[in-house]
Design an enzyme around this catalytic site. Structure first.
Site, PDB file in Angstrom:
ATOM      1  N   ASP A   1      25.704  27.654  18.118  1.00 14.54           N
ATOM      2  CA  ASP A   1      26.990  28.267  18.487  1.00 14.54           C
ATOM      3  C   ASP A   1      28.047  27.758  17.527  1.00 14.54           C
ATOM      4  OD1 ASP A   1      29.474  28.938  19.910  1.00 14.54           O
ATOM      5  OD2 ASP A   1      28.173  29.335  21.623  1.00 14.54           O
TER       6      ASP A   1
ATOM      7  N   SER B   1      24.952  45.792  26.687  1.00 13.71           N
ATOM      8  CA  SER B   1      26.048  45.924  27.652  1.00 13.71           C
ATOM      9  C   SER B   1      26.048  47.319  28.258  1.00 13.71           C
ATOM     10  CB  SER B   1      27.347  45.681  26.882  1.00 13.71           C
ATOM     11  OG  SER B   1      28.445  46.183  27.580  1.00 13.71           O
TER      12      SER B   1
ATOM     13  N   TYR C   1      33.517  47.403  19.702  1.00 13.51           N
ATOM     14  CA  TYR C   1      32.642  46.443  20.398  1.00 13.51           C
ATOM     15  C   TYR C   1      31.427  47.156  20.978  1.00 13.51           C
ATOM     16  CZ  TYR C   1      30.620  43.672  24.091  1.00 13.51           C
ATOM     17  OH  TYR C   1      29.706  43.040  24.901  1.00 13.51           O
TER      18      TYR C   1
ATOM     19  N   LYS D   1      27.083  47.174  20.166  1.00 10.76           N
ATOM     20  CA  LYS D   1      25.945  47.037  21.092  1.00 10.76           C
ATOM     21  C   LYS D   1      24.976  48.203  20.922  1.00 10.76           C
ATOM     22  CE  LYS D   1      27.148  43.122  22.705  1.00 10.76           C
ATOM     23  NZ  LYS D   1      26.422  41.916  22.280  1.00 10.76           N
TER      24      LYS D   1
ATOM     25  N   PHE E   1      44.721  48.272  37.619  1.00 13.81           N
ATOM     26  CA  PHE E   1      44.930  49.294  36.588  1.00 13.81           C
ATOM     27  C   PHE E   1      44.612  50.696  37.117  1.00 13.81           C
ATOM     28  CE2 PHE E   1      43.819  45.729  33.362  1.00 13.81           C
ATOM     29  CZ  PHE E   1      45.141  45.295  33.345  1.00 13.81           C
TER      30      PHE E   1
HETATM   31  P1  NAD Z   1      31.024  34.110  25.192  1.00 15.81           P
HETATM   32  O1  NAD Z   1      32.117  34.416  24.230  1.00 15.81           O
HETATM   33  O2  NAD Z   1      31.324  33.203  26.315  1.00 15.81           O
HETATM   34  O3  NAD Z   1      29.742  33.575  24.424  1.00 15.81           O
HETATM   35  C1  NAD Z   1      29.387  34.004  23.135  1.00 15.81           C
HETATM   36  C2  NAD Z   1      29.202  32.755  22.274  1.00 15.81           C
HETATM   37  O4  NAD Z   1      28.789  33.133  20.970  1.00 15.81           O
HETATM   38  C3  NAD Z   1      30.486  31.939  22.135  1.00 15.81           C
HETATM   39  O5  NAD Z   1      30.228  30.619  22.558  1.00 15.81           O
HETATM   40  C4  NAD Z   1      30.840  32.013  20.652  1.00 15.81           C
HETATM   41  O6  NAD Z   1      31.415  30.819  20.190  1.00 15.81           O
HETATM   42  C5  NAD Z   1      29.480  32.309  20.017  1.00 15.81           C
HETATM   43  N1  NAD Z   1      29.536  33.068  18.758  1.00 15.81           N
HETATM   44  C6  NAD Z   1      30.196  34.234  18.525  1.00 15.81           C
HETATM   45  N2  NAD Z   1      29.984  34.623  17.255  1.00 15.81           N
HETATM   46  C7  NAD Z   1      29.181  33.706  16.665  1.00 15.81           C
HETATM   47  C8  NAD Z   1      28.622  33.556  15.367  1.00 15.81           C
HETATM   48  N3  NAD Z   1      28.866  34.428  14.392  1.00 15.81           N
HETATM   49  N4  NAD Z   1      27.836  32.486  15.130  1.00 15.81           N
HETATM   50  C9  NAD Z   1      27.572  31.580  16.096  1.00 15.81           C
HETATM   51  N5  NAD Z   1      28.082  31.652  17.334  1.00 15.81           N
HETATM   52  C10 NAD Z   1      28.885  32.711  17.623  1.00 15.81           C
HETATM   53  O7  NAD Z   1      30.500  35.526  25.746  1.00 15.81           O
HETATM   54  P2  NAD Z   1      29.511  35.809  26.963  1.00 15.81           P
HETATM   55  O8  NAD Z   1      30.297  36.437  28.035  1.00 15.81           O
HETATM   56  O9  NAD Z   1      28.683  34.635  27.249  1.00 15.81           O
HETATM   57  O10 NAD Z   1      28.636  36.954  26.306  1.00 15.81           O
HETATM   58  C11 NAD Z   1      27.368  36.704  25.732  1.00 15.81           C
HETATM   59  C12 NAD Z   1      26.777  38.005  25.210  1.00 15.81           C
HETATM   60  O11 NAD Z   1      26.702  38.958  26.261  1.00 15.81           O
HETATM   61  C13 NAD Z   1      27.616  38.664  24.116  1.00 15.81           C
HETATM   62  O12 NAD Z   1      26.725  39.241  23.195  1.00 15.81           O
HETATM   63  C14 NAD Z   1      28.380  39.730  24.852  1.00 15.81           C
HETATM   64  O13 NAD Z   1      28.728  40.788  24.017  1.00 15.81           O
HETATM   65  C15 NAD Z   1      27.357  40.160  25.896  1.00 15.81           C
HETATM   66  N6  NAD Z   1      27.944  40.753  27.098  1.00 15.81           N
HETATM   67  C16 NAD Z   1      28.914  40.078  27.785  1.00 15.81           C
HETATM   68  C17 NAD Z   1      29.466  40.643  28.924  1.00 15.81           C
HETATM   69  C18 NAD Z   1      30.566  39.947  29.679  1.00 15.81           C
HETATM   70  O14 NAD Z   1      31.315  40.628  30.386  1.00 15.81           O
HETATM   71  N7  NAD Z   1      30.698  38.645  29.602  1.00 15.81           N
HETATM   72  C19 NAD Z   1      29.013  41.897  29.355  1.00 15.81           C
HETATM   73  C20 NAD Z   1      28.019  42.546  28.640  1.00 15.81           C
HETATM   74  C21 NAD Z   1      27.475  41.958  27.504  1.00 15.81           C
HETATM   75  C1  WQD Z   2      36.883  45.547  35.636  1.00 15.80           C
HETATM   76  C2  WQD Z   2      37.745  46.474  36.461  1.00 15.80           C
HETATM   77  C3  WQD Z   2      39.670  47.293  35.279  1.00 15.80           C
HETATM   78  C4  WQD Z   2      41.715  43.458  34.939  1.00 15.80           C
HETATM   79  C5  WQD Z   2      34.313  44.847  30.244  1.00 15.80           C
HETATM   80  C6  WQD Z   2      33.830  45.428  28.947  1.00 15.80           C
HETATM   81  C7  WQD Z   2      32.364  45.746  29.040  1.00 15.80           C
HETATM   82  C8  WQD Z   2      31.584  44.531  29.489  1.00 15.80           C
HETATM   83  C9  WQD Z   2      32.134  43.967  30.752  1.00 15.80           C
HETATM   84  C10 WQD Z   2      30.961  43.280  27.565  1.00 15.80           C
HETATM   85  C11 WQD Z   2      38.231  47.673  35.665  1.00 15.80           C
HETATM   86  C12 WQD Z   2      40.085  46.444  36.456  1.00 15.80           C
HETATM   87  C13 WQD Z   2      40.795  44.429  35.245  1.00 15.80           C
HETATM   88  C14 WQD Z   2      43.007  43.511  35.560  1.00 15.80           C
HETATM   89  C15 WQD Z   2      42.322  45.491  36.761  1.00 15.80           C
HETATM   90  N1  WQD Z   2      31.692  43.476  28.538  1.00 15.80           N
HETATM   91  N2  WQD Z   2      41.088  45.422  36.137  1.00 15.80           N
HETATM   92  N3  WQD Z   2      43.246  44.530  36.463  1.00 15.80           N
HETATM   93  O1  WQD Z   2      36.396  46.782  31.559  1.00 15.80           O
HETATM   94  O2  WQD Z   2      34.592  46.982  33.331  1.00 15.80           O
HETATM   95  O3  WQD Z   2      34.133  45.803  31.265  1.00 15.80           O
HETATM   96  O4  WQD Z   2      33.536  43.709  30.582  1.00 15.80           O
HETATM   97  O5  WQD Z   2      30.008  43.928  27.194  1.00 15.80           O
HETATM   98  O6  WQD Z   2      31.976  46.175  27.796  1.00 15.80           O
HETATM   99  O7  WQD Z   2      34.561  46.615  28.705  1.00 15.80           O
HETATM  100  O8  WQD Z   2      35.631  44.751  32.880  1.00 15.80           O
HETATM  101  O9  WQD Z   2      36.690  42.915  34.078  1.00 15.80           O
HETATM  102  O10 WQD Z   2      38.002  44.088  32.268  1.00 15.80           O
HETATM  103  O11 WQD Z   2      37.554  45.265  34.400  1.00 15.80           O
HETATM  104  O12 WQD Z   2      42.596  46.375  37.572  1.00 15.80           O
HETATM  105  O13 WQD Z   2      43.878  42.689  35.311  1.00 15.80           O
HETATM  106  O14 WQD Z   2      38.930  45.765  36.858  1.00 15.80           O
HETATM  107  O15 WQD Z   2      40.496  48.422  35.162  1.00 15.80           O
HETATM  108  O16 WQD Z   2      38.255  48.762  36.537  1.00 15.80           O
HETATM  109  P1  WQD Z   2      35.266  46.197  32.264  1.00 15.80           P
HETATM  110  P2  WQD Z   2      37.008  44.157  33.360  1.00 15.80           P
END
Ligand code: NAD
Ligand code: WQD
Length: 349
Positions: free
Chosen positions: A35, A129, A154, A158, A224
């Site tokens: 990381d 995602s 973003y 994916k 929102f």
């Molecule tokens: P996070 O930001 O907490 O964790 C990602 C980690 O990757 C971080 O610690 C960051 O420092 C590290 N990182 C980023 N770019 C890097 C690079 N080039 N080299 C080395 N390290 C790097 O995010 P998370 O919520 O744990 O998400 C993890 C994965 O899941 C991501 O791929 C994200 O896109 C995906 N994802 C997250 C969510 C969500 O809502 N949290 C939803 C769907 C998918």
């Molecule tokens: C959830 C709901 C907002 C904040 C995002 C990424 C998605 C995935 C997951 C990575 C929505 C509402 C939110 C606030 C609100 N990530 N909301 N007031 O947008 O579903 O998904 O995270 O892959 O790609 O887009 O998640 O938590 O931002 O929102 O009303 O202050 O809450 O409108 O309906 P989202 P979120």
């Protein structure tokens, strides 16, 4: 004695990575993390140690630095598998800085796969995602739903990431197995309350916004939009508990490893299967924590999909996965952890 299998977790200090490490350690795997700490700190691994008693080494390196990455692989030439979390994940930021997102998320993946190839790593799990679905036409959404135009750079990273993994497996079907995991809305914290999503920049996702408001770190929660065609007018999402999500990764790794036939690259939805509106999420928080939240209705957020929730039958059938936690557990554990984090921030200040 059986030799321990070591898993390389990229993004191991991040939110989902660090919780997955806990599950992997509890299942007897060895873990090494990579990381660059661009969105995290190694404190996450100290918290993992508190919970599991196990030390995990982090290589502080950037996936875009191919020679450093190769050097790390040379130290760990026989890893059992890789779980690839490391990516930038802010939808809004990706609109402002698309090139950074392509460079980091796509460039990082390509460098990593070059090493997977060179070092003959069999099992590869990729974080995708639900954002790949956009505004899905049929709910709950299944894995074979046609993907819509991505709503942001973003989300496009994916969609492209999944395609890159598929092409990789098509080119080298004998040696490698891949699993693509489409997370819905990960939320909540470890049930011990000892770790969770690290408070960093101002929260954007709903559950951290709720905990910030409950702590008094923000004045109010802005909902929102309440004029969507849903049961109460607010958007519907599928919130999945972080430990359920974590467990799915260990199961995905085991699934990849037991595939005998060449060319496996399988995609799975990981969601609770239940849609929750924003207003229901607020009610769940208040019910399960006993804390009243200040909130008001605001305008719609551009780019929000109206409703999305998962059909997870495929993960149940092939991975043997089933979510154990509900929306109240998500809120309760998120609240327990955020209070703990706020307290230790005060102590450290
Ligand atoms: P996070 O930001 O907490 O964790 C990602 C980690 O990757 C971080 O610690 C960051 O420092 C590290 N990182 C980023 N770019 C890097 C690079 N080039 N080299 C080395 N390290 C790097 O995010 P998370 O919520 O744990 O998400 C993890 C994965 O899941 C991501 O791929 C994200 O896109 C995906 N994802 C997250 C969510 C969500 O809502 N949290 C939803 C769907 C998918
Ligand atoms: C959830 C709901 C907002 C904040 C995002 C990424 C998605 C995935 C997951 C990575 C929505 C509402 C939110 C606030 C609100 N990530 N909301 N007031 O947008 O579903 O998904 O995270 O892959 O790609 O887009 O998640 O938590 O931002 O929102 O009303 O202050 O809450 O409108 O309906 P989202 P979120």
């Amino acid at each position: 004695m059986k030799e321990q299998k070591t898993v390389l977790v990229t993004g191991g200090c991040g939110y989902i990575g660090s919780h997955t490490i806990i599950d992997l350690l509890e299942k007897g795997y060895g873990v090494v993390s990579l990381d660059n700490l661009s969105n995290s700190s190694e404190k996450a691994l100290e918290r993992v140690k508190k919970i599991t008693g196990r030390e995990v080494k982090n290589y502080k390196l950037d996936l875009r630095d191919f020679s450093a990455l190769r050097q790390m692989f040379a130290e760990w030439p026989h890893v059992h598998g890789i779980i690839h979390f490391a990516a930038l994940k802010s939808v809004g930021e990706s609109v402002q800085k698309p090139l950074l997102y392509y460079e980091n998320n796509i460039g990082g993946l390509v460098n990593l796969l070059r090493c997977v190839r060179e070092f003959g790593v069999k099992n590869f799990v990729f974080s995708s995602s639900c954002s790949v679905y956009g505004n899905a036409k049929k709910l709950p959404v299944t894995e074979d739903a046609p993907l819509q135009e991505a709503e942001s750079p973003y989300a496009r990273t994916k969609q492209m990431g999944e395609d890159i993994c598929r092409d990789f497996i098509r080119a080298w079907p004998q040696k490698h197995r891949c699993v693509l995991l489409r997370y819905f809305n990960p939320a909540g914290a470890h049930p011990s309350g000892l770790t969770g999503e690290a408070p960093g920049k101002e929260a954007e996702n709903l559950v951290p916004v709720l905990t910030e408001a409950a702590l008094g770190l923000r004045e109010e929660v802005v909902v929102f939009g309440d004029d969507y065609p849903t049961r109460d007018g607010s958007c519907i999402r599928d919130y999945i508990h972080i430990m359920d999500l974590a467990e799915a990764h260990s199961l995905a790794l085991a699934f990849a490893d037991r595939q005998k036939s060449a060319g496996t690259c399988e995609v799975f939805n990981l969601g609770s299967g239940k849609g929750t509106t924003v207003l229901e999420a607020i009610a769940a928080f208040e019910r399960s924590t006993g804390v009243d939240l200040p909130w008001r209705i605001g305008p719609r957020r551009p780019g929000d999909v109206i409703a999305v929730y998962a059909n997870y039958d495929k993960a149940a059938r092939l991975l043997g996965w089933k979510p154990r936690y509900g929306i109240d557990d998500i809120m309760r554990t998120a609240w327990a952890w955020s209070q703990m984090a706020a307290q230790s921030d005060t102590l450290e200040a």
